[in-house]
Write a protein that holds these residues in place. Structure first.
Motif, PDB file in Angstrom:
ATOM      1  N   VAL A   1      -2.590  13.577  11.579  1.00 22.08           N
ATOM      2  CA  VAL A   1      -1.742  13.120  11.821  1.00 22.08           C
ATOM      3  C   VAL A   1      -1.150  12.115  11.457  1.00 22.08           C
ATOM      4  CG1 VAL A   1      -1.968  12.508  13.938  1.00 22.08           C
ATOM      5  CG2 VAL A   1      -3.678  14.386  13.837  1.00 22.08           C
ATOM      6  N   TYR A   2       0.482  12.135  11.054  1.00 25.50           N
ATOM      7  CA  TYR A   2       1.257  11.313  10.174  1.00 25.50           C
ATOM      8  C   TYR A   2       1.706   9.715  11.539  1.00 25.50           C
ATOM      9  CZ  TYR A   2       1.573  14.591   6.795  1.00 25.50           C
ATOM     10  OH  TYR A   2       1.281  15.690   5.754  1.00 25.50           O
ATOM     11  N   CYS A   3       0.687   9.126  10.762  1.00 22.03           N
ATOM     12  CA  CYS A   3       0.999   7.748  11.982  1.00 22.03           C
ATOM     13  C   CYS A   3       2.695   6.853  11.089  1.00 22.03           C
ATOM     14  CB  CYS A   3       0.240   6.886  11.579  1.00 22.03           C
ATOM     15  SG  CYS A   3      -1.483   7.576  12.618  1.00 22.03           S
ATOM     16  N   GLY A   4       3.948   6.998  12.652  1.00 21.46           N
ATOM     17  CA  GLY A   4       4.903   6.084  11.395  1.00 21.46           C
ATOM     18  C   GLY A   4       4.164   4.681  11.646  1.00 21.46           C
ATOM     19  N   ALA A   5       5.776   3.968  11.568  1.00 21.81           N
ATOM     20  CA  ALA A   5       5.540   2.568  11.926  1.00 21.81           C
ATOM     21  C   ALA A   5       6.294   2.429  12.885  1.00 21.81           C
ATOM     22  CB  ALA A   5       6.748   1.861  11.109  1.00 21.81           C
TER      23      ALA A   5
ATOM     24  N   PRO B   1       1.550   3.132   4.602  1.00 18.38           N
ATOM     25  CA  PRO B   1      -0.140   2.378   4.441  1.00 18.38           C
ATOM     26  C   PRO B   1      -0.245   2.525   6.087  1.00 18.38           C
ATOM     27  CG  PRO B   1       1.145   0.848   4.477  1.00 18.38           C
ATOM     28  CD  PRO B   1       2.014   1.744   4.562  1.00 18.38           C
ATOM     29  N   TYR B   2       0.247   3.271   6.846  1.00 16.95           N
ATOM     30  CA  TYR B   2      -0.420   3.053   8.537  1.00 16.95           C
ATOM     31  C   TYR B   2      -1.830   4.118   9.198  1.00 16.95           C
ATOM     32  CZ  TYR B   2       4.473   0.990   8.094  1.00 16.95           C
ATOM     33  OH  TYR B   2       5.563  -0.148   7.666  1.00 16.95           O
ATOM     34  N   GLY B   3      -1.569   4.930   8.220  1.00 17.61           N
ATOM     35  CA  GLY B   3      -2.688   5.909   8.174  1.00 17.61           C
ATOM     36  C   GLY B   3      -2.169   7.479   8.619  1.00 17.61           C
ATOM     37  N   ALA B   4      -3.035   8.358   7.916  1.00 17.72           N
ATOM     38  CA  ALA B   4      -3.330   9.817   8.663  1.00 17.72           C
ATOM     39  C   ALA B   4      -5.092  10.071   9.319  1.00 17.72           C
ATOM     40  CB  ALA B   4      -3.536   9.864   7.042  1.00 17.72           C
ATOM     41  N   ILE B   5      -4.490  10.704  10.037  1.00 18.59           N
ATOM     42  CA  ILE B   5      -5.886  11.160  10.901  1.00 18.59           C
ATOM     43  C   ILE B   5      -6.709  12.145  11.062  1.00 18.59           C
ATOM     44  CG2 ILE B   5      -6.759  11.358  13.316  1.00 18.59           C
ATOM     45  CD1 ILE B   5      -4.526   9.499  13.995  1.00 18.59           C
ATOM     46  N   TRP B   6      -8.079  12.596  10.613  1.00 15.61           N
ATOM     47  CA  TRP B   6      -8.286  13.503  10.792  1.00 15.61           C
ATOM     48  C   TRP B   6      -9.182  13.310  11.887  1.00 15.61           C
ATOM     49  CZ3 TRP B   6      -6.653  11.231   6.234  1.00 15.61           C
ATOM     50  CH2 TRP B   6      -6.728  12.134   4.803  1.00 15.61           C
ATOM     51  N   LEU B   7      -9.329  14.639  12.485  1.00 15.02           N
ATOM     52  CA  LEU B   7     -10.143  14.696  14.007  1.00 15.02           C
ATOM     53  C   LEU B   7     -11.836  15.846  13.831  1.00 15.02           C
ATOM     54  CD1 LEU B   7     -10.484  14.478  17.088  1.00 15.02           C
ATOM     55  CD2 LEU B   7      -9.452  16.481  17.271  1.00 15.02           C
ATOM     56  N   SER B   8     -12.594  15.440  14.093  1.00 12.70           N
ATOM     57  CA  SER B   8     -13.354  16.611  13.889  1.00 12.70           C
ATOM     58  C   SER B   8     -14.445  16.720  15.000  1.00 12.70           C
ATOM     59  CB  SER B   8     -14.766  16.310  12.847  1.00 12.70           C
ATOM     60  OG  SER B   8     -14.097  16.159  11.626  1.00 12.70           O
TER      61      SER B   8
ATOM     62  N   VAL C   1     -12.860  10.647  14.859  1.00 10.80           N
ATOM     63  CA  VAL C   1     -11.490  10.229  14.924  1.00 10.80           C
ATOM     64  C   VAL C   1     -11.664   9.628  13.491  1.00 10.80           C
ATOM     65  CG1 VAL C   1      -9.348   9.878  14.925  1.00 10.80           C
ATOM     66  CG2 VAL C   1     -11.063  10.753  17.310  1.00 10.80           C
ATOM     67  N   HIS C   2     -11.332   9.781  12.232  1.00  5.80           N
ATOM     68  CA  HIS C   2     -11.296   9.845  10.673  1.00  5.80           C
ATOM     69  C   HIS C   2      -9.590   9.292  10.967  1.00  5.80           C
ATOM     70  CE1 HIS C   2     -12.854   7.718   7.220  1.00  5.80           C
ATOM     71  NE2 HIS C   2     -11.416   8.606   6.380  1.00  5.80           N
ATOM     72  N   ILE C   3      -9.151   7.821  10.332  1.00  7.84           N
ATOM     73  CA  ILE C   3      -8.517   7.433   9.956  1.00  7.84           C
ATOM     74  C   ILE C   3      -8.167   6.651   8.564  1.00  7.84           C
ATOM     75  CG2 ILE C   3      -8.481   5.016  11.363  1.00  7.84           C
ATOM     76  CD1 ILE C   3      -5.003   5.315  11.633  1.00  7.84           C
ATOM     77  N   ARG C   4      -7.253   7.309   7.529  1.00  4.72           N
ATOM     78  CA  ARG C   4      -7.437   6.773   6.420  1.00  4.72           C
ATOM     79  C   ARG C   4      -5.505   6.049   5.165  1.00  4.72           C
ATOM     80  NH1 ARG C   4     -10.373   9.936   1.917  1.00  4.72           N
ATOM     81  NH2 ARG C   4      -8.926   7.969   0.733  1.00  4.72           N
ATOM     82  N   THR C   5      -5.969   5.737   4.561  1.00  5.15           N
ATOM     83  CA  THR C   5      -4.276   5.428   3.780  1.00  5.15           C
ATOM     84  C   THR C   5      -4.705   6.869   3.328  1.00  5.15           C
ATOM     85  OG1 THR C   5      -5.433   4.152   2.484  1.00  5.15           O
ATOM     86  CG2 THR C   5      -3.929   2.289   3.861  1.00  5.15           C
ATOM     87  N   LYS C   6      -3.351   6.642   2.232  1.00  5.42           N
ATOM     88  CA  LYS C   6      -3.839   8.252   1.321  1.00  5.42           C
ATOM     89  C   LYS C   6      -4.494   8.656   0.296  1.00  5.42           C
ATOM     90  CE  LYS C   6      -0.654   9.233  -2.160  1.00  5.42           C
ATOM     91  NZ  LYS C   6      -0.368   9.835  -3.620  1.00  5.42           N
ATOM     92  N   PRO C   7      -5.309   8.780   0.466  1.00  6.82           N
ATOM     93  CA  PRO C   7      -6.307   9.684  -0.041  1.00  6.82           C
ATOM     94  C   PRO C   7      -6.286   8.944  -1.887  1.00  6.82           C
ATOM     95  CG  PRO C   7      -5.483  11.406   1.439  1.00  6.82           C
ATOM     96  CD  PRO C   7      -4.789  10.641   0.852  1.00  6.82           C
ATOM     97  N   THR C   8      -5.568   9.159  -2.401  1.00  2.93           N
ATOM     98  CA  THR C   8      -5.536   9.039  -4.052  1.00  2.93           C
ATOM     99  C   THR C   8      -5.886   7.037  -4.406  1.00  2.93           C
ATOM    100  OG1 THR C   8      -3.490   8.457  -4.670  1.00  2.93           O
ATOM    101  CG2 THR C   8      -4.233  11.056  -4.669  1.00  2.93           C
ATOM    102  N   LEU C   9      -5.771   6.646  -3.341  1.00  4.82           N
ATOM    103  CA  LEU C   9      -5.712   5.503  -3.106  1.00  4.82           C
ATOM    104  C   LEU C   9      -7.665   5.080  -3.001  1.00  4.82           C
ATOM    105  CD1 LEU C   9      -2.359   4.351  -1.595  1.00  4.82           C
ATOM    106  CD2 LEU C   9      -2.606   3.741  -3.652  1.00  4.82           C
ATOM    107  N   GLY C  10      -8.099   5.263  -2.186  1.00  4.18           N
ATOM    108  CA  GLY C  10      -9.741   5.522  -1.952  1.00  4.18           C
ATOM    109  C   GLY C  10      -9.786   3.675  -1.334  1.00  4.18           C
ATOM    110  N   SER C  11     -10.985   3.298  -2.204  1.00  2.00           N
ATOM    111  CA  SER C  11     -10.915   2.079  -1.225  1.00  2.00           C
ATOM    112  C   SER C  11     -10.175   1.149  -1.308  1.00  2.00           C
ATOM    113  CB  SER C  11     -12.912   1.957  -1.932  1.00  2.00           C
ATOM    114  OG  SER C  11     -12.485   1.056  -2.925  1.00  2.00           O
TER     115      SER C  11
END
Length: 373
Positions: A323-327, A298-305, A349-359
């Motif tokens: 961009v995979y964030c590790g522990a 659950p550390y996050g993945a990053i989208w850059l625009s 810069v957008h960081i979020r958890t697994k997309p299928t988990l949604g909010s």
């Protein structure tokens, strides 16, 4: 130039100016040589002159008074002389320099003249913008001044860069940025030329410019043909101007995603072909959790625009934008390798958890800084 005089039997030679020989004697004479010499020793008043032949001409014949000429006959003589330095030069001209004519006086065949030679003096001055950024095109100006009363022919100007060694006096450490031809420079005048320079690294750079870098112009001062400046090349600084936080439905005190908006000091050049620049994402220290089944959850993945407007529209910088964030990792470096080419000033810069988990996802790490390397 005052005339040197020769006084042979039946004739007398007089040199007038630097180009005319007269015969004021009674009879004809010739052929004979007239020679021009230059003193090659220092003009310090203490060193005896040492004259070196510059040019020599032949006078075929001059009539004398016995030939019924009302006035002494004469002939113009022109010499070729190319001075190799400016300042004062001592010249000597000698009539009958090979001593083939019988004269009544052999002591008055020469004359001297001090000649002041005007030469140009080229001097450059480098002008660099106050702020210079890595990977950004910079205009470098060079003012070239000719401080003397003599113009020049064409010459070359070379701009060099040293970014690998602190020894700015070692020319071997410099690489050429560019060269330009200048189509001559009038006396007491200044000309401006411009070079394009895109520094590839940040930090200290030394620029040096050489005028007349091929040595095509003889100058009164050959020691002032370069100028050097030390420039601190900055990396583009990012400034956070907005943040959006997205609450997690699984934890009222947590967040499922966050978006950070940054503005660069100067437009950043994106070049995926060269994999530049490198984006640096600084995060808070993640807290380890065994929840989830993806390496980055659950550390996050990053989208850059990126965009050229603070309000968008936004274009994704990565075709596979994870961009995979590790522990327990607080800084991630990613070379620009996919979508997007050109200059851009705004980044999202957008960081979020697994997309299928949604909010319902719960982030364990957040962005605390974004830089260009």
């Amino acid at each position: 130039m005052p005339p040197p005089k020769a006084d042979p039997a039946f004739l007398r030679l007089v040199k007038s100016g630097d180009s005319t020989v007269y015969n004021e004697g009674l009879g004809a004479c010739g052929p004979f040589k007239v020679s021009l010499y230059e003193n090659t020793t220092p003009a310090d008043g203490d060193t005896p002159p040492k004259f070196v032949l510059v040019d020599q001409k032949t006078v075929l014949a001059l009539c004398g008074k016995d030939d019924g000429v009302l006035y002494p006959s004469s002939e113009d003589v022109s010499f070729n002389w190319t001075p190799n330095s400016g300042g004062k030069h001592l010249l000597k001209v000698v009539a009958d320099s090979e001593n083939v004519t019988i004269e009544t006086n052999e002591t008055n065949n020469d004359d001297f003249a001090n000649v002041t030679v005007a030469l140009p003096d080229l001097k450059p001055k480098l002008e660099v913008p106050e702020k210079v950024y890595k990977n950004k095109l910079t205009n470098v100006s060079v003012d070239i001044t000719n401080n003397e009363s003599e113009g020049t022919g064409d010459f070359q100007v070379t701009l060099l860069e040293n970014c690998s060694s602190p020894d700015e006096n070692n020319d071997m450490n410099f690489t050429i940025i560019g060269t330009q031809r200048v189509q001559g420079l009038l006396e007491n005048s200044t000309s401006k030329i411009k070079f394009n320079w895109t520094p590839s690294t940040n930090g200290e750079h030394v620029l040096r410019v050489f005028v007349d870098s091929l040595g095509e112009v003889t100058e009164s001062n050959e020691t002032n043909n370069n100028d050097t400046k030390t420039i601190d090349v900055e990396k583009e600084k990012m400034h956070l101007y907005n943040t959006e936080m997205f609450p997690s439905t699984s934890d009222p005190n947590g967040y499922s995603a966050a978006t950070y908006y940054y503005e660069a000091d100067e437009p950043v050049y994106l070049n995926p072909g060269a994999r530049t620049p490198t984006f640096v994402f600084k995060t808070t220290d993640p807290v380890y959790s065994d929840v989830g089944f993806q390496a980055w959850y659950p550390y996050g993945a990053i989208w850059l625009s990126f965009s050229n407007s603070s309000d968008g529209p936004w274009t994704s910088a990565f075709s596979n934008p994870y961009v995979y964030c590790g522990a327990n990792t607080s800084e991630y470096e990613v070379a620009h390798w996919a979508s997007g080419s050109g200059y851009y000033k705004y980044f999202k810069v957008h960081i979020r958890t697994k997309p299928t988990l949604g909010s319902s996802g719960l982030l364990k790490t957040f962005i605390e800084g974004f830089e260009i390397k």
